[in-house]
Design an enzyme around this catalytic site. Sequence first.
Site, mmCIF file in Angstrom:
data_model
loop_
_atom_site.group_PDB
_atom_site.id
_atom_site.type_symbol
_atom_site.label_atom_id
_atom_site.label_comp_id
_atom_site.label_asym_id
_atom_site.label_seq_id
_atom_site.Cartn_x
_atom_site.Cartn_y
_atom_site.Cartn_z
ATOM 1 N N GLU A 91 68.875 62.888 -19.603
ATOM 2 C CA GLU A 91 68.251 62.404 -18.369
ATOM 3 C C GLU A 91 66.983 63.173 -18.035
ATOM 4 O OE1 GLU A 91 71.103 62.508 -15.093
ATOM 5 O OE2 GLU A 91 72.654 62.065 -16.561
ATOM 6 N N LEU A 214 72.786 80.551 -7.351
ATOM 7 C CA LEU A 214 73.712 81.575 -6.830
ATOM 8 C C LEU A 214 74.974 80.907 -6.280
ATOM 9 C CD1 LEU A 214 74.011 84.616 -6.443
ATOM 10 C CD2 LEU A 214 72.958 84.374 -4.195
ATOM 11 N N HIS A 215 74.819 80.052 -5.324
ATOM 12 C CA HIS A 215 75.908 79.230 -4.770
ATOM 13 C C HIS A 215 77.021 80.004 -4.057
ATOM 14 C CE1 HIS A 215 73.824 75.985 -6.600
ATOM 15 N NE2 HIS A 215 74.286 76.151 -7.813
ATOM 16 N N CYS A 332 71.858 65.847 -11.422
ATOM 17 C CA CYS A 332 72.149 66.146 -12.827
ATOM 18 C C CYS A 332 73.427 65.579 -13.363
ATOM 19 C CB CYS A 332 72.197 67.628 -13.145
ATOM 20 S SG CYS A 332 72.130 68.810 -11.892
HETATM 21 N N1 SAH Z 1 71.999 75.292 -15.765
HETATM 22 C C1 SAH Z 1 70.945 75.531 -14.847
HETATM 23 C C2 SAH Z 1 70.112 74.307 -14.490
HETATM 24 C C3 SAH Z 1 70.821 73.004 -14.222
HETATM 25 S S1 SAH Z 1 71.266 72.347 -12.711
HETATM 26 C C4 SAH Z 1 71.490 76.150 -13.585
HETATM 27 O O1 SAH Z 1 72.694 76.298 -13.466
HETATM 28 O O2 SAH Z 1 70.700 76.530 -12.740
HETATM 29 C C5 SAH Z 1 70.061 72.515 -11.474
HETATM 30 C C6 SAH Z 1 70.695 72.901 -10.136
HETATM 31 O O3 SAH Z 1 71.543 71.867 -9.596
HETATM 32 C C7 SAH Z 1 71.569 74.141 -10.244
HETATM 33 O O4 SAH Z 1 71.279 74.973 -9.155
HETATM 34 C C8 SAH Z 1 72.958 73.556 -10.132
HETATM 35 O O5 SAH Z 1 73.883 74.518 -9.744
HETATM 36 C C9 SAH Z 1 72.740 72.453 -9.133
HETATM 37 N N2 SAH Z 1 73.820 71.449 -9.069
HETATM 38 C C10 SAH Z 1 74.655 71.028 -10.031
HETATM 39 N N3 SAH Z 1 75.524 70.118 -9.561
HETATM 40 C C11 SAH Z 1 75.222 69.923 -8.260
HETATM 41 C C12 SAH Z 1 75.754 69.101 -7.227
HETATM 42 N N4 SAH Z 1 76.789 68.293 -7.443
HETATM 43 N N5 SAH Z 1 75.174 69.172 -6.019
HETATM 44 C C13 SAH Z 1 74.120 69.995 -5.787
HETATM 45 N N6 SAH Z 1 73.582 70.787 -6.713
HETATM 46 C C14 SAH Z 1 74.124 70.776 -7.941
#
Ligand code: SAH
Length: 346
Positions: A91, A214-215, A332
Amino acid sequence: MEKDILSMLPEEIEAELQSLGEPKYRAGQIFDWLSRGVRDYEEMTNLPKALRDKLRAAFPLYRPTVLSKQISQIDGTIKYLWELSDGNAVETVVMSYKHGNTVCVSCQVGCRQGCAFCASTIGGLVRSLRASEILDEVLFSQLDSGKPISNIVLMGIGEPLDNFDNVMRFLELVNHSKGMNIGMRHISLSTCGLIERFDELAARDLQLTLSVSLHAPDDETRSRLMPANRGRGVDALMEACARYYKKTGRRISFEYAMIDGVNDTERHARLLAKRAKAVAAHVNLIPLNHVEEREFRPTTAGHMKAFIKILEDEGVNVTVRRRLGSDVDASCGQLRRKMQKTGTAS
Ligand code: SAH
């Protein structure tokens, strides 16, 4: 394996030409054609026929094809699903902002990081992309959409630091003055925090923006959400961020998806503020996108507001990411996932 001329820098094409007994100045011409998206040697009209034949035999070319293209009725965001040479799909999203068009690229087919809220990782990792495959996402999205791309975010499917060498080569190619010439300051790389690669990245001293997903600011929450945290830990991640900032002088950005009842409490906000201030990081809050297979829900508007207030009161630089393309599965992994489940992306 066949040599991939599309992943080569001009000087490497020169070396290949020399071993074919050809003059090296042709390398610049070839790189130029490839950078414009030409994928048939017959169209390289300034090369002699004999050289075109040699190149065709030595370096087959491939052009990704559009498996699906969805355009958001709300904001014009375009979501592509590209078919790669081996039949896999990735994608790419093109977003339009006032300051220009941003493309969000994938760097792997699938992902092995296993984040609990993310759709990209559900089927695991299939394979990493070659540098040229990542470059082609940018190039052919630009050519197909007619929108000149000025910014790139490595925030699609996959973990960039888990495909380190190919991602570094992609950056060199896309940044090349004779190629797409996109400045490093217009590129963001997002990682789940593979800290063993941070020093290596810092050593390259690139002017890109490093985004750290970070989350959660504490190990208990973060390890629950992100397996990449287990065995590494938030303290070690923060130390790696501090070293990165010191070496490059580039402020890091913390990505933080707000999940109802999981990481959106006052306690989380206070600890996040402390963490962000310690390394001068910018905080980017993202309302969680609900993924069908996942239990998590986005935070409420009230919790979001309270969370932002705590961060702002602490003097943290905080922004909330605008949701674009919500009607075209533009987050994503969702489109590829849909195709895997139903056999069609529409
Ligand atoms: N692997 C890398 C880049 C990919 S995802 C990473 O982890 O940063 C890009 C961003 O989208 C990341 O911050 C990821 O944690 C976030 N992300 C993934 N799924 C998500 C969702 N369902 N809702 C919001 N953000 C999400």
